[in-house]
Design an enzyme around this catalytic site. Sequence first.
Site, PDB file in Angstrom:
ATOM      1  N   ASP A 420      -3.504  40.834  18.650  1.00  0.00           N
ATOM      2  CA  ASP A 420      -3.363  39.864  17.579  1.00  0.00           C
ATOM      3  C   ASP A 420      -2.954  38.508  18.175  1.00  0.00           C
ATOM      4  O   ASP A 420      -2.111  38.456  19.077  1.00  0.00           O
ATOM      5  CB  ASP A 420      -2.282  40.372  16.616  1.00  0.00           C
ATOM      6  CG  ASP A 420      -2.145  39.504  15.397  1.00  0.00           C
ATOM      7  OD1 ASP A 420      -3.127  39.400  14.640  1.00  0.00           O
ATOM      8  OD2 ASP A 420      -1.061  38.923  15.189  1.00  0.00           O
ATOM      9  N   GLU A 449      -7.763  37.954  19.630  1.00  0.00           N
ATOM     10  CA  GLU A 449      -8.033  36.700  18.943  1.00  0.00           C
ATOM     11  C   GLU A 449      -7.657  35.553  19.884  1.00  0.00           C
ATOM     12  O   GLU A 449      -6.491  35.181  19.974  1.00  0.00           O
ATOM     13  CB  GLU A 449      -7.192  36.602  17.674  1.00  0.00           C
ATOM     14  CG  GLU A 449      -7.527  37.628  16.612  1.00  0.00           C
ATOM     15  CD  GLU A 449      -6.673  37.436  15.364  1.00  0.00           C
ATOM     16  OE1 GLU A 449      -7.245  37.254  14.274  1.00  0.00           O
ATOM     17  OE2 GLU A 449      -5.434  37.462  15.469  1.00  0.00           O
TER      18      GLU A 449
END
Length: 708
Positions: A420, A449
């Site tokens: 994340d 990400e």
Amino acid sequence: MKPSYYSRKEAIRECAIESIRSIKVVLKDPEIEFNTEETVLISKEGQKTSLKMSEMSHQESELSVVFKTDTPLTLTESYEFSLTDDIQAPVMFGAVVRTPEFDETFFYDGQLGASYSKDETEIKLWAPTAQSVVLKIYDGFNEDSPVKQKIQMKQTERGTYTTVLSGDQDQLVYTFQLTFADGSTTESPDPYATAAIVNGMRSVVVNPETVALPGQKRLPAFSSATDAIIYETHIRDLTIAKNSGVALKGKFLGAIEEGTQTPTGQKTGFDYICDLGVTHVQFLPMYDYGTVDEAKPDVPQYNWGYDPQNYNVPEGSYSTDATNPKTRILEMKQMIEDYHDKGLRVIMDVVYNHVFEVPNHPFHLTVPGYFFRYLPDGYLADGTGVNNDVASERKMVRKYIVDSIEYWTKNYNLDGFRFDLMGILDVETMNEVRRVVDKIDPSIIILGEGWNLDTPLAADKKAIQKNANQMPSIAHFNDSLRDSVKGHVFYATEPGMVNGGKGLEKLVIQNMLGANGLEGYQNPNQVVQYVEAHDNYTLYDKLVLTNPNDTEDIRRKRHTLSTGIAMLSQGISFIHAGQEFLRTKSGDENSYRSTDAINQFDWSRVEAEHEAVTFFKELVSLRKSEPLFRMTSYEDIKQHSTVKFAEEGQIIFELFNDEQHYLISINTNEESRQSPFDLSDYQLILSNHATETEHFTFLPLSLSVYKK
Ligand code: CA
């Protein structure tokens, strides 16, 4: 007579080492008199280090003074600051904890946490800024179980504190009580805990043999990352619906119940996923997070789980008994094992970029100021948008993240990790993560990400898309494909190519052919191809916003066309659970703590949209059957593809080698287009217009695959 309030406590509010050669002192009385020649630091042995005043500034009613020294301070020393003969204060660790000298002095490369054996358990904590650490042992697993024993821990090498407890300490419940130079104390769980009591604020020693599954082992290595088709779901979403037919709804064990169906016979849960043909199931966070009260399993509560509490402990609310520390470990392992038995691999979503609440997190409670990034004014940096950024570039933070990944990989046999907000972390940490998993299984997929966020870290050190060339074999979510296909996620009504956006054909096909030339990608295995994930509007909800007047049939065509584009793109395939049945969250853009009604699988929709589900399965089997759809290098893609047409809302391209020849047509127009090429040698093998195929006409909003 000096004024009586000049006791040290009242005169000095703060006194802390800022850097290896400076300390910062905040005086409560700006009028206080002192002679700069006389200010000194005094070591425990009475040695004096003279100080020079370098900066002075008034802040409201206080005076802030920075003093410098000519000789570097010894960080392992305890100093007393002396302003005058009778005003002294203990010196704390301030911003110096964030300097390279601090890491050089205290970096500890050994094992931390509890090391269990039948005969003794060693517990070790890294806490270089604490003056003393007491091990508190509790009598029972409850949040309010009483203290049974307190043991002073021994200061050991490089800022560590250690205790060895003899005998079998399986299920011992403990915390650390730390005391700092100014007398302040904190009580912290063990940051390295692998088991915890309900709600995670106390740690538990576990005999690893008692939480091992017999015969548990890794699957054989996976093939190339570009062969992966990742299905992103959430433990609770998958089974919580009333009609799921699953007994243990919302639990690890519910996610592996077999033979479940709705009253109308629709397969649900585990069986449903197994039928899709995907290769990897990616679960939203299933480590211990903070926002669901594990002590209240009967109260409906929902969270995605992006609020880390114990990084190395499974989430309690997904277990059948959060009050037994071993249950969640065994059940999560069982779940992963059962996916493996079906040949499915499991990816865990990991959130090392921030924690739930800094003041209650072991990072802050054990070494305040060290684990997070701070702005020059002393406030926490907030590139994540959730109030704190973890400082992965510091040595003990990097070690923590790498140790954590190694622990999960070895003990839970995970097949991949989804980072994340990976762009908050640094390149070197991600490469260390890669190195440690490569030793166990080089086919483990690391994706993340790689967004470029506003965090105080040099641009070339951020683990972002642009720096992909520095991180081979780490994949990034490709937002360029996502946004060029359906429109930007931050501008709700902005369309992409499938919903009315103009001039996007060349960008879409560049993305479909692996995003070569975009960002820092070197290889299609660094590119995660997707148009929908758990964040933002679902694709369906986005299409409702961009094209509110569409008929349901037209919307369905735009939707399946988008999914088809992502699935036929070169790179790693990724689909959000439910995307295959046109999942809607009723326009909820951020459902991270919405109700089950919004987040659960809607099995009646699976039945209603069975044609879309079938189309998705066909895409999966086409992709799996033909290596041309999942090439492993840009060189191969260049050699084996030709773009024939990319304008006027249409893309036509070919994939070929000596044996095979595919032509793929994308028509995003709302009317048919005649093929500009002779297709008489071709056979139509796949289309999102299942029941209304015309051979040589590209139907409105169609994706067609031809083969000759
Ligand atoms: Ca929890």
